[in-house]
Design a protein around this motif. Structure first.
Motif, PDB file in Angstrom:
ATOM      1  N   ALA A  63      24.065  57.529  13.590  1.00  0.00           N
ATOM      2  CA  ALA A  63      23.431  56.293  14.065  1.00  0.00           C
ATOM      3  C   ALA A  63      22.722  56.490  15.399  1.00  0.00           C
ATOM      4  N   ASP A  64      23.221  57.406  16.226  1.00  0.00           N
ATOM      5  CA  ASP A  64      22.625  57.628  17.542  1.00  0.00           C
ATOM      6  C   ASP A  64      21.499  58.658  17.515  1.00  0.00           C
ATOM      7  N   GLY A  65      21.083  59.089  16.323  1.00  0.00           N
ATOM      8  CA  GLY A  65      19.977  60.037  16.209  1.00  0.00           C
ATOM      9  C   GLY A  65      20.387  61.493  16.177  1.00  0.00           C
ATOM     10  N   GLN A  66      21.681  61.788  16.322  1.00  0.00           N
ATOM     11  CA  GLN A  66      22.123  63.166  16.217  1.00  0.00           C
ATOM     12  C   GLN A  66      21.933  63.685  14.791  1.00  0.00           C
ATOM     13  N   LEU A  67      21.640  64.966  14.699  1.00  0.00           N
ATOM     14  CA  LEU A  67      21.592  65.624  13.405  1.00  0.00           C
ATOM     15  C   LEU A  67      22.922  66.336  13.209  1.00  0.00           C
ATOM     16  N   VAL A  68      23.628  65.987  12.143  1.00  0.00           N
ATOM     17  CA  VAL A  68      24.974  66.500  11.912  1.00  0.00           C
ATOM     18  C   VAL A  68      24.954  67.432  10.705  1.00  0.00           C
ATOM     19  N   ILE A  69      25.428  68.654  10.903  1.00  0.00           N
ATOM     20  CA  ILE A  69      25.451  69.674   9.849  1.00  0.00           C
ATOM     21  C   ILE A  69      26.897  69.952   9.492  1.00  0.00           C
ATOM     22  N   GLY A  70      27.266  69.735   8.241  1.00  0.00           N
ATOM     23  CA  GLY A  70      28.624  69.995   7.798  1.00  0.00           C
ATOM     24  C   GLY A  70      28.969  71.468   7.865  1.00  0.00           C
ATOM     25  N   ALA A  71      30.231  71.765   8.156  1.00  0.00           N
ATOM     26  CA  ALA A  71      30.645  73.141   8.421  1.00  0.00           C
ATOM     27  C   ALA A  71      30.535  74.050   7.205  1.00  0.00           C
ATOM     28  N   THR A  72      30.649  73.497   5.990  1.00  0.00           N
ATOM     29  CA  THR A  72      30.559  74.356   4.804  1.00  0.00           C
ATOM     30  C   THR A  72      29.146  74.396   4.214  1.00  0.00           C
ATOM     31  N   THR A  73      28.194  73.781   4.899  1.00  0.00           N
ATOM     32  CA  THR A  73      26.791  73.920   4.512  1.00  0.00           C
ATOM     33  C   THR A  73      26.399  75.394   4.600  1.00  0.00           C
ATOM     34  N   THR A  74      25.707  75.905   3.612  1.00  0.00           N
ATOM     35  CA  THR A  74      25.318  77.312   3.678  1.00  0.00           C
ATOM     36  C   THR A  74      24.207  77.500   4.702  1.00  0.00           C
ATOM     37  N   ASN A  75      24.117  78.711   5.215  1.00  0.00           N
ATOM     38  CA  ASN A  75      23.049  79.027   6.153  1.00  0.00           C
ATOM     39  C   ASN A  75      21.679  78.807   5.514  1.00  0.00           C
ATOM     40  N   SER A  76      21.552  79.154   4.234  1.00  0.00           N
ATOM     41  CA  SER A  76      20.272  78.968   3.544  1.00  0.00           C
ATOM     42  C   SER A  76      19.882  77.497   3.499  1.00  0.00           C
TER      43      SER A  76
END
Length: 329
Positions: A63-76
């Motif tokens: 909501a505050d504009g941060q981009l959140v990347i989940g830890a198990t997201t692959t590098n690709s």
């Protein structure tokens, strides 16, 4: 490889309980680093807990504009995501510079931050190494160290952090979020890695048994004007001799905002705060960029055979910022 137990968990709390209940257990994501270390008996966990299938993947806006990347997201997936490419191009470039496509397809964002050093003494079990066997010594200090640290090393260890993505995340004030059985927490990436000190085997400030859940990148206008550059000893995939993540905005030929982080120079991504402070609100010229780089590197403490890294880092800062300033015009 020593015998070990394997457990796949479906929920975060189950994974935390599995690791807490087995001394020496470790989480495993893509396994691109841990499995190699297990094959050479550098890491010998009694159990590996597979977190790849936990509900921790994906990229979203908070909501505050941060981009959140989940830890198990692959590098690709992280590198290819349109919001990462548009808002933090240096992060995409760093991930692409870090490994082959096959490895990026398996490696996870959380695991990337936890990869161990590639120092030759660490990976050679016939040699002493304080990271591998605390108290055994650091032969790199007087041995082969041309690609070791020039900042923040001690007589206990001179290895460098091998990551690329972490350098870009450090430049943009990323925050590492984690979960333990006692609750959630977070650590700024610039504080995530511990100083070498006398305990180089303790590499991060994660609490024991903690699981990284996501990485949060704040909304930074300057990050959209960023670049990652990596100098390495061969054109194919190799660890950085020196690398840089830099971002720059210029208004009326003066530096409005600047972010700089270096890789390959310390046991953690090196945020160049001295250089940043010297540049803000000043003229965006090559002379100023070089002076700021010289000020940042004044406290470097090269070893016998790696003083070349000081000049290399200085030139890399100057040329990268000059290129960004030219693009800004």
């Amino acid at each position: 490889m020593k015998e070990f137990a394997y457990q796949r968990s479906a929920q975060v709390r189950d994974a935390l309980a599995e690791v807490a209940g087995t001394p020496g257990a470790k989480f495993i994501g893509g396994g691109t680093n841990l499995v190699d270390l297990m094959k050479n008996e550098i890491e010998t966990p009694a159990k590996v807990v597979d977190v790849r299938h936990l509900p921790l993947s994906g990229i979203r806006f908070a909501a505050d504009g941060q981009l959140v990347i989940g830890a198990t997201t692959t590098n690709s997936d992280a590198a290819a995501h349109p919001d990462v490419r548009r808002r933090y191009p240096a992060v995409t470039q760093a991930i692409l510079a870090g490994a082959s496509g096959q490895l990026r397809n398996m490696a996870t964002i959380g695991g990337n931050l936890l990869q161990r050093t590639r120092c030759g003494y660490f990976t050679d079990t016939s040699q002493p190494c304080n990271k591998r066997v605390p108290g055994s010594g650091c032969p790199a200090i007087n041995g082969i160290h041309h690609n070791h640290a020039i900042f923040d090393w001690t007589d206990h260890c001179a290895a460098t952090n091998p990551g690329d993505m972490g350098v870009a995340l450090a430049a943009f004030d990323a925050v590492v979020r984690f979960q333990t059985l006692n609750g959630a927490g977070e650590i700024p990436l610039t504080d995530f890695y511990r100083p070498v000190g006398t305990t180089p085997h303790l590499e991060t400030n994660l609490p024991p048994g903690a699981l990284i859940t996501e990485i949060a990148l704040p909304r930074l206008d300057v990050a959209a004007q960023s670049r990652y550059r990596k100098v390495r000893e061969r054109a194919s995939y190799a660890f950085a001799t020196v690398s840089i993540a830099a971002a720059l905005t210029v208004h009326r030929r003066r530096v409005q905002d600047v972010r700089i982080a270096l890789g390959g120079v310390a046991a953690r991504p090196w945020r160049a705060r001295i250089a940043e402070a010297a540049l803000r609100d000043g003229p965006a010229t090559a002379d100023r960029f070089r002076a700021a780089a010289t000020a940042e590197l004044a406290k470097a403490k090269p070893l016998r055979d790696n003083a070349y890294k000081v000049m290399l880092a200085r030139n890399l800062i100057e040329t990268t910022l000059t290129d960004l300033a030219r693009r800004a015009k």
